[in-house]
Design a protein around this motif. Structure first.
Motif, mmCIF file in Angstrom:
data_model
loop_
_atom_site.group_PDB
_atom_site.id
_atom_site.type_symbol
_atom_site.label_atom_id
_atom_site.label_comp_id
_atom_site.label_asym_id
_atom_site.label_seq_id
_atom_site.Cartn_x
_atom_site.Cartn_y
_atom_site.Cartn_z
ATOM 1 N N ASN A 189 57.178 34.007 47.661
ATOM 2 C CA ASN A 189 58.233 34.018 48.800
ATOM 3 C C ASN A 189 57.037 35.845 49.635
ATOM 4 N N THR A 210 61.584 25.276 40.646
ATOM 5 C CA THR A 210 62.605 24.859 39.846
ATOM 6 C C THR A 210 61.471 24.442 38.661
ATOM 7 N N ASP A 267 60.319 31.967 36.203
ATOM 8 C CA ASP A 267 61.107 32.113 36.936
ATOM 9 C C ASP A 267 60.600 33.100 38.310
ATOM 10 N N HIS A 268 61.645 34.523 37.824
ATOM 11 C CA HIS A 268 61.719 34.978 38.970
ATOM 12 C C HIS A 268 60.482 35.326 39.646
ATOM 13 N N ASN A 311 59.554 33.025 41.913
ATOM 14 C CA ASN A 311 59.854 33.091 42.992
ATOM 15 C C ASN A 311 59.837 34.599 43.935
ATOM 16 N N THR A 312 59.434 35.579 43.496
ATOM 17 C CA THR A 312 59.000 36.461 44.397
ATOM 18 C C THR A 312 57.764 36.623 44.863
ATOM 19 N N LYS A 364 55.734 29.746 53.515
ATOM 20 C CA LYS A 364 57.081 29.242 53.786
ATOM 21 C C LYS A 364 57.622 29.975 52.449
ATOM 22 N N PRO A 365 59.521 30.674 53.549
ATOM 23 C CA PRO A 365 60.234 30.735 52.499
ATOM 24 C C PRO A 365 60.681 29.772 51.216
ATOM 25 N N ILE A 366 60.931 29.786 50.268
ATOM 26 C CA ILE A 366 61.346 29.111 49.397
ATOM 27 C C ILE A 366 62.317 29.600 48.144
ATOM 28 N N SER A 367 63.126 29.301 48.350
ATOM 29 C CA SER A 367 64.790 29.768 47.445
ATOM 30 C C SER A 367 64.596 30.229 45.745
ATOM 31 N N HIS A 368 63.678 28.467 45.472
ATOM 32 C CA HIS A 368 64.211 28.809 43.747
ATOM 33 C C HIS A 368 63.113 27.593 43.319
#
Length: 162
Positions: free
Chosen positions: A119, A130, A111-112, A115-116, A124-128
């Motif tokens: 981005n 899945t 996960d984290h 995400n980091t 493209k920004p991706i908030s999460h």
């Protein structure tokens, strides 16, 4: 040009008391999602040159399902203990250490850190991202160790394929 696919492991189970986090298995939904996404992806893209997975059970099981559906030999699957990390540091190190003979790679991680990474290195920004989400990023660089900012060309989540 280098092409990277980052896959967050599929949905894992929390129902086993006393089991270490690294050993948590996939839920039935996770297994189904891994098959769904890998079958979709295997029809959409050329098979990546190298498959690399975290040593965590849930990431490894996700990678094995992808290997099966891409007809990628399990004996060639690279397992990296350092990818069992929730920051992007080891993910960056793993990508930058890839052999330049590989023009494309698929990495299964957590996960984290994912995400980091997407981005920081994607466009493209991706908030999460899945569980079992797949992000594709292309880099103009000739050498993995030199990657900086790439172009995000794929954002695929299981919910979009059900």
């Amino acid at each position: 040009m280098k092409t990277l696919y980052i896959v967050r492991h599929a949905k894992s189970s929390w129902e086993y008391a006393g089991i270490k986090d690294i050993d948590r298995p996939l839920k039935k939904r996770g297994i189904n999602d891994a098959h769904l996404m890998s079958k979709f992806l295997s029809k959409k893209i050329d098979r990546p040159d190298v498959f690399v997975s975290s040593s965590a059970n849930r990431a490894l099981h996700t990678a094995v399902i992808f290997c099966e559906n891409f007809e990628y030999a399990l004996s060639n699957l690279k397992i990296r203990k350092q990818l069992y990390s929730f920051s992007d540091g080891y993910l960056v190190k793993t990508v930058k250490a890839l052999d330049d003979g590989f023009n494309s790679a698929i990495i299964f991680s957590h996960d984290h850190g994912i995400n980091t990474f997407v981005n920081k290195f994607g466009s493209k920004p991706i908030s999460h991202v899945t569980t079992c989400g797949v992000i594709g990023i292309q880099f103009e660089d000739k050498h993995w160790k030199n990657i900086k900012k790439g172009k995000t060309f794929m954002i695929e989540f299981p919910k979009n394929h059900k």
